[in-house]
Design a protein around this motif. Sequence first.
Motif, PDB file in Angstrom:
ATOM      1  N   ARG A  74       0.552  -1.276   0.015  1.00  0.00           N
ATOM      2  CA  ARG A  74       0.216   0.385  -0.063  1.00  0.00           C
ATOM      3  C   ARG A  74       0.763   1.223   0.012  1.00  0.00           C
ATOM      4  NH1 ARG A  74      -2.642  -3.067   4.926  1.00  0.00           N
ATOM      5  NH2 ARG A  74      -1.264  -2.736   5.199  1.00  0.00           N
ATOM      6  N   ALA A  75       0.393   2.346  -0.760  1.00  0.00           N
ATOM      7  CA  ALA A  75       1.292   3.754  -0.717  1.00  0.00           C
ATOM      8  C   ALA A  75       0.916   4.286   0.295  1.00  0.00           C
ATOM      9  CB  ALA A  75       1.076   3.601  -2.036  1.00  0.00           C
ATOM     10  N   ILE A  76       1.388   4.679   0.959  1.00  0.00           N
ATOM     11  CA  ILE A  76       0.267   5.245   2.354  1.00  0.00           C
ATOM     12  C   ILE A  76       1.300   5.854   2.862  1.00  0.00           C
ATOM     13  CG2 ILE A  76       0.186   2.762   3.611  1.00  0.00           C
ATOM     14  CD1 ILE A  76       3.203   4.008   5.698  1.00  0.00           C
ATOM     15  N   PHE A  77       1.981   6.808   1.970  1.00  0.00           N
ATOM     16  CA  PHE A  77       2.934   8.147   2.386  1.00  0.00           C
ATOM     17  C   PHE A  77       3.363   8.103   0.732  1.00  0.00           C
ATOM     18  CE2 PHE A  77       4.158   7.217   6.373  1.00  0.00           C
ATOM     19  CZ  PHE A  77       3.343   8.419   6.796  1.00  0.00           C
ATOM     20  N   HIS A  78       2.866   9.866  -0.172  1.00  0.00           N
ATOM     21  CA  HIS A  78       2.940  10.413  -1.252  1.00  0.00           C
ATOM     22  C   HIS A  78       3.984  11.903  -0.888  1.00  0.00           C
ATOM     23  CE1 HIS A  78      -1.080   8.878  -3.328  1.00  0.00           C
ATOM     24  NE2 HIS A  78      -0.352   7.443  -3.158  1.00  0.00           N
ATOM     25  N   LEU A  79       5.330  11.271  -1.657  1.00  0.00           N
ATOM     26  CA  LEU A  79       6.407  12.372  -0.823  1.00  0.00           C
ATOM     27  C   LEU A  79       6.138  13.133  -2.434  1.00  0.00           C
ATOM     28  CD1 LEU A  79       8.985  10.695   0.664  1.00  0.00           C
ATOM     29  CD2 LEU A  79       6.726  11.499   1.954  1.00  0.00           C
ATOM     30  N   THR A  80       5.847  14.921  -1.894  1.00  0.00           N
ATOM     31  CA  THR A  80       6.027  15.409  -3.284  1.00  0.00           C
ATOM     32  C   THR A  80       6.828  16.778  -2.844  1.00  0.00           C
ATOM     33  OG1 THR A  80       3.490  16.680  -2.859  1.00  0.00           O
ATOM     34  CG2 THR A  80       3.448  14.679  -4.014  1.00  0.00           C
ATOM     35  N   THR A  81       7.442  17.450  -4.542  1.00  0.00           N
ATOM     36  CA  THR A  81       7.764  18.280  -4.116  1.00  0.00           C
ATOM     37  C   THR A  81       6.386  19.136  -4.803  1.00  0.00           C
ATOM     38  OG1 THR A  81       7.976  18.654  -6.211  1.00  0.00           O
ATOM     39  CG2 THR A  81      10.313  17.842  -5.175  1.00  0.00           C
ATOM     40  N   PRO A  82       6.955  21.214  -4.276  1.00  0.00           N
ATOM     41  CA  PRO A  82       5.783  21.731  -4.229  1.00  0.00           C
ATOM     42  C   PRO A  82       5.321  22.295  -5.870  1.00  0.00           C
ATOM     43  CG  PRO A  82       7.270  22.959  -3.227  1.00  0.00           C
ATOM     44  CD  PRO A  82       8.095  21.402  -3.440  1.00  0.00           C
ATOM     45  N   GLY A  83       3.576  22.041  -5.837  1.00  0.00           N
ATOM     46  CA  GLY A  83       3.803  21.665  -7.000  1.00  0.00           C
ATOM     47  C   GLY A  83       3.163  20.411  -8.007  1.00  0.00           C
ATOM     48  N   SER A  84       3.838  19.046  -7.796  1.00  0.00           N
ATOM     49  CA  SER A  84       4.433  18.703  -8.662  1.00  0.00           C
ATOM     50  C   SER A  84       3.234  17.637  -8.647  1.00  0.00           C
ATOM     51  CB  SER A  84       5.733  17.697  -7.684  1.00  0.00           C
ATOM     52  OG  SER A  84       5.218  16.918  -7.163  1.00  0.00           O
ATOM     53  N   ILE A  85       2.225  17.609  -8.381  1.00  0.00           N
ATOM     54  CA  ILE A  85       0.980  17.093  -7.986  1.00  0.00           C
ATOM     55  C   ILE A  85       0.119  18.261  -8.907  1.00  0.00           C
ATOM     56  CG2 ILE A  85       1.332  15.305  -6.094  1.00  0.00           C
ATOM     57  CD1 ILE A  85      -0.625  17.079  -4.727  1.00  0.00           C
ATOM     58  N   LEU A  86      -0.033  18.704  -8.953  1.00  0.00           N
ATOM     59  CA  LEU A  86      -0.622  20.477  -9.409  1.00  0.00           C
ATOM     60  C   LEU A  86      -0.598  20.221 -11.067  1.00  0.00           C
ATOM     61  CD1 LEU A  86      -2.348  22.011  -6.492  1.00  0.00           C
ATOM     62  CD2 LEU A  86      -3.609  19.888  -8.430  1.00  0.00           C
ATOM     63  N   GLY A  87       0.715  19.991 -11.621  1.00  0.00           N
ATOM     64  CA  GLY A  87       1.564  20.385 -12.791  1.00  0.00           C
ATOM     65  C   GLY A  87       2.513  21.429 -12.963  1.00  0.00           C
ATOM     66  N   ASP A  88       2.055  22.266 -11.484  1.00  0.00           N
ATOM     67  CA  ASP A  88       2.927  23.481 -11.390  1.00  0.00           C
ATOM     68  C   ASP A  88       4.453  23.848 -11.170  1.00  0.00           C
ATOM     69  OD1 ASP A  88       4.087  26.478 -11.066  1.00  0.00           O
ATOM     70  OD2 ASP A  88       2.841  26.458 -10.355  1.00  0.00           O
ATOM     71  N   THR A  89       5.093  22.797 -11.348  1.00  0.00           N
ATOM     72  CA  THR A  89       6.746  22.457 -10.959  1.00  0.00           C
ATOM     73  C   THR A  89       7.779  23.286 -10.719  1.00  0.00           C
ATOM     74  OG1 THR A  89       7.580  22.397 -13.566  1.00  0.00           O
ATOM     75  CG2 THR A  89       6.306  20.307 -12.031  1.00  0.00           C
ATOM     76  N   GLY A  90       7.386  25.533 -10.812  1.00  0.00           N
ATOM     77  CA  GLY A  90       7.650  26.059 -10.676  1.00  0.00           C
ATOM     78  C   GLY A  90       7.719  26.526  -9.496  1.00  0.00           C
ATOM     79  N   LYS A  91       6.957  25.992  -7.993  1.00  0.00           N
ATOM     80  CA  LYS A  91       6.602  26.247  -7.558  1.00  0.00           C
ATOM     81  C   LYS A  91       8.370  26.213  -6.252  1.00  0.00           C
ATOM     82  CE  LYS A  91       1.646  26.659  -6.428  1.00  0.00           C
ATOM     83  NZ  LYS A  91       0.739  26.590  -5.456  1.00  0.00           N
ATOM     84  N   ALA A  92       8.916  27.006  -5.995  1.00  0.00           N
ATOM     85  CA  ALA A  92       9.658  26.840  -4.945  1.00  0.00           C
ATOM     86  C   ALA A  92       9.214  26.725  -2.781  1.00  0.00           C
ATOM     87  CB  ALA A  92      11.284  28.335  -5.312  1.00  0.00           C
ATOM     88  N   GLU A  93       8.112  26.615  -2.597  1.00  0.00           N
ATOM     89  CA  GLU A  93       7.810  26.762  -1.289  1.00  0.00           C
ATOM     90  C   GLU A  93       6.594  26.021  -1.102  1.00  0.00           C
ATOM     91  OE1 GLU A  93       5.136  31.037  -0.874  1.00  0.00           O
ATOM     92  OE2 GLU A  93       7.289  31.078  -1.069  1.00  0.00           O
ATOM     93  N   LEU A  94       6.706  25.460   0.212  1.00  0.00           N
ATOM     94  CA  LEU A  94       5.432  24.793   0.272  1.00  0.00           C
ATOM     95  C   LEU A  94       3.649  25.113   0.563  1.00  0.00           C
ATOM     96  CD1 LEU A  94       7.455  22.635   3.584  1.00  0.00           C
ATOM     97  CD2 LEU A  94       6.595  22.084   1.137  1.00  0.00           C
ATOM     98  N   SER A  95       2.943  24.188   0.392  1.00  0.00           N
ATOM     99  CA  SER A  95       2.387  25.565   0.546  1.00  0.00           C
ATOM    100  C   SER A  95       1.652  25.898   1.528  1.00  0.00           C
ATOM    101  CB  SER A  95       0.704  24.073  -0.223  1.00  0.00           C
ATOM    102  OG  SER A  95      -0.866  24.842  -0.376  1.00  0.00           O
ATOM    103  N   ARG A  96       0.473  26.624   2.193  1.00  0.00           N
ATOM    104  CA  ARG A  96       0.076  26.999   3.081  1.00  0.00           C
ATOM    105  C   ARG A  96      -0.606  27.144   3.093  1.00  0.00           C
ATOM    106  NH1 ARG A  96       4.380  29.392   5.708  1.00  0.00           N
ATOM    107  NH2 ARG A  96       5.998  30.818   4.764  1.00  0.00           N
ATOM    108  N   GLU A  97      -1.820  26.729   2.575  1.00  0.00           N
ATOM    109  CA  GLU A  97      -3.342  26.064   2.573  1.00  0.00           C
ATOM    110  C   GLU A  97      -3.596  24.827   2.997  1.00  0.00           C
ATOM    111  OE1 GLU A  97      -4.072  25.780  -1.897  1.00  0.00           O
ATOM    112  OE2 GLU A  97      -3.109  27.333  -2.350  1.00  0.00           O
TER     113      GLU A  97
END
Length: 136
Positions: free
Chosen positions: A53-76
């Motif tokens: 089971r894939a219990i943790f998904h590790l992602t860089t900012p913007g990578s799951i929404l197609g915006d790989t230009g983000k350089a900071e973590l989401s505060r949302e």
Amino acid sequence: MMRVNALDHVNVQTLDIGATVKFYAEVLDLEARNPPPPLDPKLVQWMYDAEGRAIFHLTTPGSILGDTGKAELSRETGPVHHVALNCSGHDAMVGRLSSLGLDHKLNFVEAIDLKQIFVHDPNGVLLELNYFSGNH
């Protein structure tokens, strides 16, 4: 009838995917695997438990929404205090954390015979490792 069957996964955003993958692999014995396309495996890794089971998904900012230009973590996403995992092998985990030099806190909830270990991942996510009676 609508119902929740189980927790599927937790997504952890990170600015250092390599260190985060290493932590979950070394500390929790989770296996890193590439995510399904179109996700970029250089920016996203899924961490699998022994049951596949894939219990943790590790992602860089913007990578799951197609915006790989983000350089900071989401505060949302709001305040999540910790992620709790049902575990076994308490003493082995204490030894592993000590050998890796990771700060951790031990707790015992006597009323329900629950041993706990608290440790932070490289991103500050607090993990609560729970060892119920019979899984110590």
